[in-house]
Design a protein around this motif. Structure first.
Motif, short mmCIF file in Angstrom:
data_model
loop_
_atom_site.label_atom_id
_atom_site.label_comp_id
_atom_site.label_asym_id
_atom_site.label_seq_id
_atom_site.Cartn_x
_atom_site.Cartn_y
_atom_site.Cartn_z
N SER A 9 0.86 -1.18 0.00
CA SER A 9 0.00 0.00 0.00
C SER A 9 0.89 1.22 0.00
CB SER A 9 -0.90 0.05 1.24
OG SER A 9 -1.89 -0.95 1.18
N TYR A 11 0.46 5.37 0.59
CA TYR A 11 -0.39 6.48 1.00
C TYR A 11 0.22 7.76 0.44
CZ TYR A 11 -2.76 3.11 3.82
OH TYR A 11 -3.50 2.02 4.21
N PHE A 22 -4.52 13.54 2.47
CA PHE A 22 -4.28 12.24 1.88
C PHE A 22 -5.09 12.05 0.61
CE2 PHE A 22 -3.30 11.99 6.33
CZ PHE A 22 -2.11 11.28 6.35
N LEU A 24 -7.17 9.81 -1.60
CA LEU A 24 -7.94 8.57 -1.55
C LEU A 24 -8.53 8.30 -2.92
CD1 LEU A 24 -9.77 8.72 1.90
CD2 LEU A 24 -7.52 7.78 1.33
N GLN A 38 -9.76 4.03 -0.81
CA GLN A 38 -8.53 3.36 -0.43
C GLN A 38 -7.32 4.17 -0.87
OE1 GLN A 38 -7.90 0.30 -4.09
NE2 GLN A 38 -9.36 -0.38 -2.55
N ALA A 39 -6.18 3.73 -0.38
CA ALA A 39 -4.90 4.27 -0.83
C ALA A 39 -4.51 3.51 -2.09
CB ALA A 39 -3.84 4.07 0.25
N ALA A 91 3.30 -0.76 4.27
CA ALA A 91 2.75 0.54 3.87
C ALA A 91 3.87 1.54 3.66
CB ALA A 91 1.78 1.05 4.93
N ALA A 93 4.72 5.71 1.99
CA ALA A 93 4.11 7.03 1.85
C ALA A 93 4.86 7.82 0.80
CB ALA A 93 4.13 7.78 3.19
N GLN A 128 -5.71 0.52 7.65
CA GLN A 128 -5.55 1.69 6.78
C GLN A 128 -5.64 2.96 7.62
OE1 GLN A 128 -8.89 0.83 4.21
NE2 GLN A 128 -7.53 0.31 2.53
N VAL A 132 -2.67 6.05 8.12
CA VAL A 132 -2.76 7.50 7.92
C VAL A 132 -2.50 8.25 9.22
CG1 VAL A 132 -4.20 7.42 5.84
CG2 VAL A 132 -5.30 7.63 8.07
#
Length: 158
Positions: A9, A11, A22, A24, A38-39, A91, A93, A128, A132
């Motif tokens: 994932s 983000y 963020f 989405l 979702q991301a 995850a 970013a 999730q 975040v």
């Protein structure tokens, strides 16, 4: 029962008025997890590193290239009855400046930039929401980064 580690994932976030927002993506009808926010989510290709898949999927699903890229301390976990396995999903970013327009892939029908509270309300799964929160806390001293994320931008040509 197996443990599967074949997906990631990412983000995507930006800083607006000193706070993280963020990106989405709204999942298209007819697909697994349709009609959920979702991301970026995707599969790791054979011989690909998880962080490479996270970068690639961000570009493929949004048309955005991260200016700064991070691994987070979050690993999303869930059990799937379809695979009868526990999935471990690292995850990442990706930071972009402003709230740029996005070219969504065929997997999504819409996108929105959301403040933390709005993102928490829209995301369906607890892991999730945890991701975040961790990103928002780590980005609080922006452009410095606190505990919860480690910058790995230098691994990529920007």
């Amino acid at each position: 029962m197996d443990v599967i580690t074949g997906s990631i994932s990412t983000y995507v976030f930006t800083m607006l008025h000193g706070r993280p927002a963020f990106l989405l993506l709204y999942r298209a009808p007819g697909l697994m997890h349709a009609d959920t926010w979702q991301a970026v989510h995707g599969m790791i290709e054979p011989e690909e590193k998880a962080y490479d898949a996270a970068w690639r999927e961000m570009v493929e699903e949004t048309g955005l290239t991260p200016e700064r890229f991070f691994r987070t301390e979050c690993v999303e976990t869930f059990y799937s009855e379809f695979t009868d396995a526990v999935h471990l999903v690292p995850a990442f970013a990706g930071f972009v400046t402003g709230a740029p327009g996005v070219m969504v892939s065929e997997e999504h029908t819409a996108y929105e930039w959301c403040a933390l509270d709005d993102a928490l309300d829209r995301l369906a799964w607890p892991t999730q929401r945890r991701a975040v929160r961790v990103i928002a806390e780590a980005a609080a001293p922006w452009p410095e980064i606190a505990i919860g994320m480690t910058e790995i931008t230098g691994m990529y040509p920007v």
